[in-house]
Design a protein around this motif. Structure first.
Motif, PDB file in Angstrom:
ATOM      1  N   ILE A   1       0.833  -1.196   0.000  1.00  0.00           N
ATOM      2  CA  ILE A   1       0.000   0.000   0.000  1.00  0.00           C
ATOM      3  C   ILE A   1       0.874   1.254   0.000  1.00  0.00           C
ATOM      4  O   ILE A   1       1.807   1.373   0.799  1.00  0.00           O
ATOM      5  N   GLU A   2       0.571   2.176  -0.904  1.00  0.00           N
ATOM      6  CA  GLU A   2       1.245   3.473  -0.924  1.00  0.00           C
ATOM      7  C   GLU A   2       0.396   4.488  -0.173  1.00  0.00           C
ATOM      8  O   GLU A   2      -0.828   4.508  -0.311  1.00  0.00           O
ATOM      9  N   LEU A   3       1.063   5.340   0.611  1.00  0.00           N
ATOM     10  CA  LEU A   3       0.382   6.379   1.390  1.00  0.00           C
ATOM     11  C   LEU A   3       0.882   7.755   0.966  1.00  0.00           C
ATOM     12  O   LEU A   3       2.077   7.943   0.709  1.00  0.00           O
ATOM     13  N   PHE A   4      -0.041   8.712   0.895  1.00  0.00           N
ATOM     14  CA  PHE A   4       0.287  10.072   0.498  1.00  0.00           C
ATOM     15  C   PHE A   4      -0.439  11.061   1.412  1.00  0.00           C
ATOM     16  O   PHE A   4      -1.640  10.889   1.677  1.00  0.00           O
ATOM     17  N   PRO A   5       0.248  12.114   1.894  1.00  0.00           N
ATOM     18  CA  PRO A   5      -0.470  13.161   2.613  1.00  0.00           C
ATOM     19  C   PRO A   5      -1.520  13.783   1.694  1.00  0.00           C
ATOM     20  O   PRO A   5      -1.275  13.990   0.504  1.00  0.00           O
ATOM     21  N   ALA A   6      -2.685  14.068   2.205  1.00  0.00           N
ATOM     22  CA  ALA A   6      -3.764  14.655   1.418  1.00  0.00           C
ATOM     23  C   ALA A   6      -4.420  15.758   2.227  1.00  0.00           C
ATOM     24  O   ALA A   6      -4.093  15.977   3.400  1.00  0.00           O
ATOM     25  N   SER A   7      -5.337  16.464   1.600  1.00  0.00           N
ATOM     26  CA  SER A   7      -6.062  17.545   2.263  1.00  0.00           C
ATOM     27  C   SER A   7      -7.541  17.194   2.351  1.00  0.00           C
ATOM     28  O   SER A   7      -8.029  16.285   1.665  1.00  0.00           O
ATOM     29  N   PHE A   8      -8.266  17.942   3.159  1.00  0.00           N
ATOM     30  CA  PHE A   8      -9.709  17.719   3.252  1.00  0.00           C
ATOM     31  C   PHE A   8     -10.396  18.087   1.944  1.00  0.00           C
ATOM     32  O   PHE A   8     -11.411  17.481   1.581  1.00  0.00           O
ATOM     33  N   ASP A   9      -9.851  19.055   1.214  1.00  0.00           N
ATOM     34  CA  ASP A   9     -10.420  19.404  -0.091  1.00  0.00           C
ATOM     35  C   ASP A   9     -10.296  18.239  -1.064  1.00  0.00           C
ATOM     36  O   ASP A   9     -11.225  17.937  -1.820  1.00  0.00           O
ATOM     37  N   GLU A  10      -9.121  17.579  -1.064  1.00  0.00           N
ATOM     38  CA  GLU A  10      -8.924  16.415  -1.933  1.00  0.00           C
ATOM     39  C   GLU A  10      -9.886  15.293  -1.543  1.00  0.00           C
ATOM     40  O   GLU A  10     -10.463  14.621  -2.411  1.00  0.00           O
ATOM     41  N   LEU A  11     -10.042  15.082  -0.245  1.00  0.00           N
ATOM     42  CA  LEU A  11     -10.959  14.049   0.240  1.00  0.00           C
ATOM     43  C   LEU A  11     -12.387  14.342  -0.227  1.00  0.00           C
ATOM     44  O   LEU A  11     -13.070  13.465  -0.772  1.00  0.00           O
ATOM     45  N   ASN A  12     -12.836  15.580  -0.034  1.00  0.00           N
ATOM     46  CA  ASN A  12     -14.207  15.940  -0.403  1.00  0.00           C
ATOM     47  C   ASN A  12     -14.419  15.844  -1.904  1.00  0.00           C
ATOM     48  O   ASN A  12     -15.476  15.394  -2.369  1.00  0.00           O
ATOM     49  N   ASP A  13     -13.412  16.254  -2.682  1.00  0.00           N
ATOM     50  CA  ASP A  13     -13.521  16.194  -4.146  1.00  0.00           C
ATOM     51  C   ASP A  13     -13.607  14.746  -4.606  1.00  0.00           C
ATOM     52  O   ASP A  13     -14.435  14.405  -5.461  1.00  0.00           O
ATOM     53  N   ALA A  14     -12.758  13.875  -4.047  1.00  0.00           N
ATOM     54  CA  ALA A  14     -12.771  12.455  -4.422  1.00  0.00           C
ATOM     55  C   ALA A  14     -14.073  11.798  -4.008  1.00  0.00           C
ATOM     56  O   ALA A  14     -14.657  11.002  -4.756  1.00  0.00           O
ATOM     57  N   ALA A  15     -14.555  12.126  -2.813  1.00  0.00           N
ATOM     58  CA  ALA A  15     -15.808  11.549  -2.332  1.00  0.00           C
ATOM     59  C   ALA A  15     -16.982  11.986  -3.193  1.00  0.00           C
ATOM     60  O   ALA A  15     -17.899  11.204  -3.471  1.00  0.00           O
ATOM     61  N   SER A  16     -16.945  13.240  -3.674  1.00  0.00           N
ATOM     62  CA  SER A  16     -18.001  13.752  -4.546  1.00  0.00           C
ATOM     63  C   SER A  16     -18.017  13.001  -5.865  1.00  0.00           C
ATOM     64  O   SER A  16     -19.084  12.634  -6.382  1.00  0.00           O
ATOM     65  N   ARG A  17     -16.818  12.721  -6.426  1.00  0.00           N
ATOM     66  CA  ARG A  17     -16.745  11.993  -7.695  1.00  0.00           C
ATOM     67  C   ARG A  17     -17.191  10.554  -7.529  1.00  0.00           C
ATOM     68  O   ARG A  17     -17.710   9.947  -8.462  1.00  0.00           O
ATOM     69  N   ALA A  18     -16.963   9.986  -6.332  1.00  0.00           N
ATOM     70  CA  ALA A  18     -17.273   8.563  -6.099  1.00  0.00           C
ATOM     71  C   ALA A  18     -18.753   8.306  -5.854  1.00  0.00           C
ATOM     72  O   ALA A  18     -19.207   7.175  -5.921  1.00  0.00           O
ATOM     73  N   ARG A  19     -19.526   9.364  -5.578  1.00  0.00           N
ATOM     74  CA  ARG A  19     -20.959   9.170  -5.260  1.00  0.00           C
ATOM     75  C   ARG A  19     -21.733   8.762  -6.495  1.00  0.00           C
ATOM     76  O   ARG A  19     -21.481   9.224  -7.580  1.00  0.00           O
TER      77      ARG A  19
END
Length: 362
Positions: A344-362
């Motif tokens: 597993i690869e891990l990368f620091p992310a932001s809450f904006d990235e999280l929200n954007d990815a979650a929006s695309r995944a819905r």
């Protein structure tokens, strides 16, 4: 449908796209939640025009991935780059799935791709047809963004092309890792060092990769995977050369060096917000598996966000919210450790990235 009307999906066969029923080649789900203003008008009571727009002023290193990101939230069926005398002209045509999406696309007029502002124009089906005809008849070959000659870009050319032990992959999911590519070619003996995922000038994956096989015979045999699926995308394979590989890798390394956040050093940065992005997860991994992976930290199911594509299948990515930035930084010690049979690869992310990815995944 006649004249300059109709939806964009009928163009798939003309441009050799394999379009799933009800889904876009570029992976954006129909019915996406558009992040733009309401359209100025609708087509109630009249036949809608054919959904194509023309882009002018594109960066000369622009890729299909850049345009897909520029029109994020819209359903892109086809992108045609325009060239003159074998050189990219800075123009492209973009076919959308539905006429109403043209109104949204026009609202991107004079917004930037990289450091260049791009003009977006309404145009007609006939202009797009003419551009296709010019591409076919151009004696210099296809768009330089394909990086191959017309002979190699056709199926017949693939069969007759000389094999050197190198293949080029096109159409990869942007989240695809080396581990995913190794799994795609699991019938062949390959190493991580032989796989080169290409990065654009913005530090993002382009959807292309090069890989070297043990022999020309292996690369020729691997062509049996042409147009097979990796995740929700079908992958095109093309015979390539060590010279093309070296040139692409050199450009990619230059792009990575100019975008430190996309490099391995970016993982060690102090810019932690309390969110990590995970890549390379087994597609069967659930929230409980991820919580167990980070068992040294206090997590709840609500803090784990597994990403899914438009078909409802896991993408192999997830975002995890930790209690604070210190915990997410400490959790980076788990980078490249295994979950099941996958590292597993891990990368620091932001809450904006999280929200954007979650929006695309819905």
């Amino acid at each position: 449908r006649y004249g300059d009307v109709g939806d964009g999906y009928e163009m798939g066969p003309k441009r050799q796209r394999v379009i799933d029923q009800g889904s876009s080649f570029y992976g954006t789900p129909p019915g996406s939640s558009f992040m733009y203003n309401p359209p100025p008008y609708s087509y109630i009571g009249q036949i809608p025009p054919f959904p194509v727009v023309r882009l002018h002023g594109l960066p000369f290193d622009c890729s299909e991935a850049d345009i897909a990101e520029f029109f994020h939230g819209l359903d892109i069926v086809d992108i045609l780059f325009v060239h003159k005398n074998g050189k990219f002209s800075g123009e492209a045509y973009c076919v959308l799935a539905y006429s109403i999406q043209v109104d949204f696309a026009l609202q991107k007029n004079r917004q930037n791709i990289g450091r260049r502002y791009v003009e977006v124009f309404r145009c007609k089906r006939q202009e797009y047809y003419k551009a296709i005809a010019n591409e076919v008849s151009d004696s210099h070959g296809g768009s330089p963004h394909r990086n191959i000659s017309k002979a190699k870009s056709s199926d017949n050319g693939k069969e007759s092309a000389e094999h050197t032990g190198v293949l080029r992959l096109r159409g990869l999911p942007f989240s695809a890792s080396k581990d995913d590519i190794m799994d795609f070619f699991k019938d062949f003996v390959i190493s991580e060092d032989s796989i080169h995922i290409i990065i654009n000038s913005e530090g993002r994956p382009t959807g292309e990769a090069f890989m070297g096989f043990a022999s020309a015979e292996d690369s020729k045999a691997a062509m049996s995977k042409d147009r097979k699926r990796l995740g929700n995308r079908y992958i095109e394979l093309f015979p390539s050369t060590p010279e093309e590989l070296d040139a692409a890798v050199s450009r990619s390394r230059s792009n990575i060096s100019n975008n430190p956040k996309s490099s391995e050093e970016g993982k060690d940065s102090d810019e932690h917000s309390g969110v990590l992005r995970m890549r390379g997860l087994p597609f069967s991994a659930g929230k409980e598996d991820i919580i167990d992976f980070f068992k040294d930290f206090v997590l709840s199911e609500d803090s784990v966000h597994v990403m899914f594509n438009s078909g409802g299948r896991a993408t192999g990515e997830a975002f995890v919210e930790f209690a604070n930035a210190e915990d997410s930084k400490a959790a980076m010690t788990k980078d490249r450790m295994t979950l099941g049979s996958r590292y597993i690869e891990l990368f620091p992310a932001s809450f904006d990235e999280l929200n954007d990815a979650a929006s695309r995944a819905r």
